[in-house]
Design a protein around this motif. Structure first.
Motif, PDB file in Angstrom:
ATOM      1  N   LYS A  53       0.831  -1.202   0.000  1.00 51.85           N
ATOM      2  CA  LYS A  53       0.000   0.000   0.000  1.00 51.85           C
ATOM      3  C   LYS A  53       0.870   1.259   0.000  1.00 51.85           C
ATOM      4  O   LYS A  53       1.982   1.262   0.541  1.00 51.85           O
ATOM      5  CB  LYS A  53      -0.938  -0.003   1.195  1.00 51.85           C
ATOM      6  N   LYS A 165      -9.977   6.305  -3.879  1.00 49.62           N
ATOM      7  CA  LYS A 165     -10.026   5.021  -4.569  1.00 49.62           C
ATOM      8  C   LYS A 165      -8.814   4.930  -5.493  1.00 49.62           C
ATOM      9  O   LYS A 165      -8.444   5.910  -6.147  1.00 49.62           O
ATOM     10  CB  LYS A 165     -11.313   4.891  -5.387  1.00 49.62           C
ATOM     11  N   ARG A 167      -6.322   2.108  -8.180  1.00 48.34           N
ATOM     12  CA  ARG A 167      -6.199   0.869  -8.946  1.00 48.34           C
ATOM     13  C   ARG A 167      -4.723   0.538  -9.102  1.00 48.34           C
ATOM     14  O   ARG A 167      -3.886   1.427  -9.291  1.00 48.34           O
ATOM     15  CB  ARG A 167      -6.827   1.009 -10.343  1.00 48.34           C
ATOM     16  N   TRP A 168      -4.402  -0.762  -9.029  1.00 45.14           N
ATOM     17  CA  TRP A 168      -3.038  -1.229  -9.237  1.00 45.14           C
ATOM     18  C   TRP A 168      -2.817  -1.484 -10.730  1.00 45.14           C
ATOM     19  O   TRP A 168      -3.721  -1.930 -11.433  1.00 45.14           O
ATOM     20  CB  TRP A 168      -2.763  -2.513  -8.469  1.00 45.14           C
ATOM     21  N   SER A 175      -6.088  -3.457 -12.103  1.00 49.83           N
ATOM     22  CA  SER A 175      -7.037  -4.069 -11.168  1.00 49.83           C
ATOM     23  C   SER A 175      -8.319  -3.252 -11.070  1.00 49.83           C
ATOM     24  O   SER A 175      -8.455  -2.169 -11.659  1.00 49.83           O
ATOM     25  CB  SER A 175      -6.402  -4.176  -9.782  1.00 49.83           C
ATOM     26  N   ARG A 177     -11.105  -1.143  -8.534  1.00 48.84           N
ATOM     27  CA  ARG A 177     -10.866  -0.042  -7.596  1.00 48.84           C
ATOM     28  C   ARG A 177     -10.862  -0.530  -6.146  1.00 48.84           C
ATOM     29  O   ARG A 177     -11.671  -1.350  -5.768  1.00 48.84           O
ATOM     30  CB  ARG A 177     -11.930   1.047  -7.773  1.00 48.84           C
ATOM     31  N   TYR A 178      -9.937   0.027  -5.377  1.00 45.31           N
ATOM     32  CA  TYR A 178      -9.837  -0.265  -3.949  1.00 45.31           C
ATOM     33  C   TYR A 178      -9.948   1.041  -3.164  1.00 45.31           C
ATOM     34  O   TYR A 178      -9.327   2.051  -3.518  1.00 45.31           O
ATOM     35  CB  TYR A 178      -8.488  -0.925  -3.613  1.00 45.31           C
ATOM     36  N   ARG A 179     -10.738   1.006  -2.097  1.00 47.91           N
ATOM     37  CA  ARG A 179     -10.846   2.182  -1.236  1.00 47.91           C
ATOM     38  C   ARG A 179      -9.644   2.260  -0.290  1.00 47.91           C
ATOM     39  O   ARG A 179      -9.144   1.245   0.168  1.00 47.91           O
ATOM     40  CB  ARG A 179     -12.134   2.124  -0.412  1.00 47.91           C
ATOM     41  N   MET A 210      -6.565   0.109   3.985  1.00 46.46           N
ATOM     42  CA  MET A 210      -7.261  -0.262   2.744  1.00 46.46           C
ATOM     43  C   MET A 210      -8.257  -1.383   3.050  1.00 46.46           C
ATOM     44  O   MET A 210      -8.086  -2.126   3.986  1.00 46.46           O
ATOM     45  CB  MET A 210      -6.261  -0.730   1.694  1.00 46.46           C
TER      46      MET A 210
END
Length: 210
Positions: A53, A165, A167-168, A175, A177-179, A210
């Motif tokens: 992260k 948000k 994205r990797w 990827s 979306r991750y919060r 995350m």
């Protein structure tokens, strides 16, 4: 008398139906195998690269205005600079949403301010500056009392929070979306209010979840 070896139309239709069912089963099996292999490959790459992260730190915070225009209405103007670090050697980061605000004693003292979406490459560092400005923002009646109490100690603790948000990016694969949430706390010197601009240059580390 010889037996009639000719097949009736009903027999032919039955045989075609059976062959069609076999074809469907083989096609579904092949498709499922291909999808499973693709998912396994992506998961394997994910495990090998194991994205870390992002890391954030507060480089500078300036309070230009922080005063009450009424019993529970606050005017605020705060300029901050955040440092964002991508520690990954092979993973990039797309920041699609980045909302930032300041809080004091658990209550917001500025509205949420958005930073434009950006991409952060491998092991890249970015400086993010934002102006957090609030006009007649409602605060709790206890706000003035809490500030006066902090004046007695000559300092106040402010919290700067980010909600966003990301994205990797691994090669050409991106990827979902991750919060993520970032929380930075800094101690500001505090004199009489209104007072000259207050500045903090502590380089305090922020926590990221995350």
């Amino acid at each position: 008398m010889s037996k009639n070896s000719e097949k009736s139309p009903k027999d032919c239709a039955s045989k075609k139906a059976i062959n069609f069912q076999k074809f469907n089963k083989k096609f579904l099996f092949s498709l499922s195998t291909a999808l499973l292999s693709l998912v396994s490959l992506i998961f394997l790459v994910w495990l090998i690269l194991h994205p870390t992260k992002p890391q954030f730190s507060l480089k500078e915070a300036d309070i230009n205005q922080l005063n009450l225009s009424g019993p529970s209405l606050l005017n605020s103007s705060i300029q901050i600079t955040l440092q964002s670090d991508n520690p990954n050697k092979k993973v990039g980061i797309y920041y699609d949403e980045f909302l930032l605000y300041a809080s004091y004693k658990g209550q917001k003292i500025t509205p949420e301010t958005a930073i434009s979406p950006f991409y952060q490459g491998h092991e890249e560092t970015n400086l993010l500056s934002a102006s957090l400005i609030g006009f007649q923002l409602p605060v709790a009646p206890s706000f003035a009392y809490e500030v006066q109490r902090d004046q007695g100690t000559g300092r106040m603790a402010l919290s700067f929070k980010v909600m966003g948000k990301l994205r990797w990016k691994v090669g050409t694969w991106v990827s979902g979306r991750y919060r993520f949430i970032v929380n930075c706390i800094t101690i500001m010197p505090l004199g009489p209010i209104p007072s000259p601009p207050l500045r903090s240059k502590q380089g305090s580390q922020c926590s990221t979840t995350m």
